[in-house]
Scaffold this active site. Structure first.
Site, mmCIF file in Angstrom:
data_model
loop_
_atom_site.group_PDB
_atom_site.id
_atom_site.type_symbol
_atom_site.label_atom_id
_atom_site.label_comp_id
_atom_site.label_asym_id
_atom_site.label_seq_id
_atom_site.Cartn_x
_atom_site.Cartn_y
_atom_site.Cartn_z
ATOM 1 N N HIS A 17 95.338 116.591 -43.815
ATOM 2 C CA HIS A 17 95.547 117.662 -42.826
ATOM 3 C C HIS A 17 94.774 118.917 -43.240
ATOM 4 O O HIS A 17 94.127 119.562 -42.410
ATOM 5 C CB HIS A 17 97.036 118.047 -42.756
ATOM 6 C CG HIS A 17 97.937 117.015 -42.148
ATOM 7 N ND1 HIS A 17 99.105 116.618 -42.739
ATOM 8 C CD2 HIS A 17 97.854 116.330 -40.977
ATOM 9 C CE1 HIS A 17 99.716 115.720 -41.973
ATOM 10 N NE2 HIS A 17 98.971 115.522 -40.899
ATOM 11 N N LYS A 41 113.448 113.686 -33.442
ATOM 12 C CA LYS A 41 112.819 113.210 -34.679
ATOM 13 C C LYS A 41 113.193 114.182 -35.780
ATOM 14 O O LYS A 41 112.649 115.285 -35.848
ATOM 15 C CB LYS A 41 111.286 113.219 -34.487
ATOM 16 C CG LYS A 41 110.612 111.871 -34.651
ATOM 17 C CD LYS A 41 109.168 111.948 -34.234
ATOM 18 C CE LYS A 41 108.181 111.822 -35.355
ATOM 19 N NZ LYS A 41 106.792 111.916 -34.865
ATOM 20 N N ARG A 90 91.481 109.163 -38.161
ATOM 21 C CA ARG A 90 91.233 108.298 -39.322
ATOM 22 C C ARG A 90 90.680 106.961 -38.832
ATOM 23 O O ARG A 90 89.578 106.885 -38.344
ATOM 24 C CB ARG A 90 92.519 108.115 -40.130
ATOM 25 C CG ARG A 90 92.932 109.347 -40.925
ATOM 26 C CD ARG A 90 94.324 109.221 -41.437
ATOM 27 N NE ARG A 90 95.205 108.868 -40.325
ATOM 28 C CZ ARG A 90 96.513 108.974 -40.323
ATOM 29 N NH1 ARG A 90 97.132 109.352 -41.388
ATOM 30 N NH2 ARG A 90 97.222 108.669 -39.268
ATOM 31 N N SER A 128 101.295 111.187 -43.658
ATOM 32 C CA SER A 128 102.593 111.708 -44.108
ATOM 33 C C SER A 128 103.554 110.545 -44.352
ATOM 34 O O SER A 128 104.319 110.557 -45.313
ATOM 35 C CB SER A 128 103.178 112.649 -43.060
ATOM 36 O OG SER A 128 102.326 113.736 -42.847
HETATM 37 O O1 PNS Z 1 101.506 114.453 -36.266
HETATM 38 P P1 PNS Z 1 101.867 113.720 -35.009
HETATM 39 O O2 PNS Z 1 103.308 113.275 -35.088
HETATM 40 O O3 PNS Z 1 100.917 112.601 -34.716
HETATM 41 O O4 PNS Z 1 101.762 114.787 -33.806
HETATM 42 C C1 PNS Z 1 102.067 114.426 -32.487
HETATM 43 C C2 PNS Z 1 102.137 115.658 -31.562
HETATM 44 C C3 PNS Z 1 103.168 116.638 -32.092
HETATM 45 C C4 PNS Z 1 100.792 116.315 -31.506
HETATM 46 C C5 PNS Z 1 102.552 115.147 -30.150
HETATM 47 O O5 PNS Z 1 103.699 114.388 -30.247
HETATM 48 C C6 PNS Z 1 102.752 116.281 -29.143
HETATM 49 O O6 PNS Z 1 101.814 116.876 -28.683
HETATM 50 N N1 PNS Z 1 104.022 116.587 -28.840
HETATM 51 C C7 PNS Z 1 104.358 117.652 -27.924
HETATM 52 C C8 PNS Z 1 104.898 117.107 -26.607
HETATM 53 C C9 PNS Z 1 103.808 116.864 -25.592
HETATM 54 O O7 PNS Z 1 103.076 117.755 -25.222
HETATM 55 N N2 PNS Z 1 103.716 115.596 -25.124
HETATM 56 C C10 PNS Z 1 102.868 115.219 -24.024
HETATM 57 C C11 PNS Z 1 101.435 115.047 -24.371
HETATM 58 S S1 PNS Z 1 101.017 113.388 -24.574
#
Ligand code: PNS
Length: 164
Positions: A17, A41, A90, A128
């Site tokens: 990150h 979560k 990745r 993570s």
């Molecule tokens: O590190 P991660 O868990 O892969 O991150 C995922 C994240 C937080 C970027 C994604 O779940 C997100 O954008 N959540 C916010 C809710 C949202 O906007 N969802 C709709 C878009 S698909």
């Protein structure tokens, strides 16, 4: 001023990150690390713990800041006067999920652009999730996560402090 939002769970932040964040700062004047607050979560670290670790890690990174968001990412991006979502990529396995998310975000707000940086080969296998798994079983995570994170992981899992 060009601002990018670097969203994620960051549970916890890894060197992968951090590498994406540093490289993002070569492109954007400000990068906001945006920790998603997802009530469904719970994660290993609480949101305040994640923020504390990120704050420590970005202390010497001019242009970087940290924040939390809930609700739709695209709404948050707009609320901080940005139109860029920064994400790291990745392996191929990331691609499908990232592609789907980017298309959905684009559908939700066309003005918001998703920008992807390929991870450095050093962090190709670092996530993570795998870090938490290794740490939970007593594995050494030094060199894969910032020092503060390695220390917090040892504390979390009741492992002795690093000796050397
Ligand atoms: O590190 P991660 O868990 O892969 O991150 C995922 C994240 C937080 C970027 C994604 O779940 C997100 O954008 N959540 C916010 C809710 C949202 O906007 N969802 C709709 C878009 S698909």
């Amino acid at each position: 001023m060009k601002i990018a939002v670097y969203p994620g769970s960051f549970d916890p932040i890894t060197n992968g990150h951090l590498s994406i964040l540093r490289r993002g700062l070569d492109i954007f004047e400000r990068v906001i690390v945006a920790v998603a607050v997802n009530p469904e979560k719970s994660g290993l670290f609480s949101i305040p713990e994640r923020l504390e670790m990120i704050n420590e890690v970005i202390a010497n990174l001019p242009g970087a800041s940290v924040d939390t968001f809930d609700g739709l990412l695209v709404d948050y991006v707009e609320s901080v006067n940005s139109n860029v979502i920064l994400r790291g990529l990745r392996a191929m396995s990331d691609f499908e999920y990232e592609f789907q998310m980017a298309l959905m975000n684009r559908r939700l707000k066309r003005r918001v652009q998703s920008v992807f940086l390929m991870t450095d080969y050093k962090w190709f296998y670092v996530s993570s999730t795998i870090i938490k798994e290794a740490a939970a079983l007593g594995g050494d995570t030094n060199g894969l996560v910032p020092q503060v994170v390695a220390r917090r992981l040892r504390e979390k899992f009741g492992l002795p402090p690093k000796t050397k």
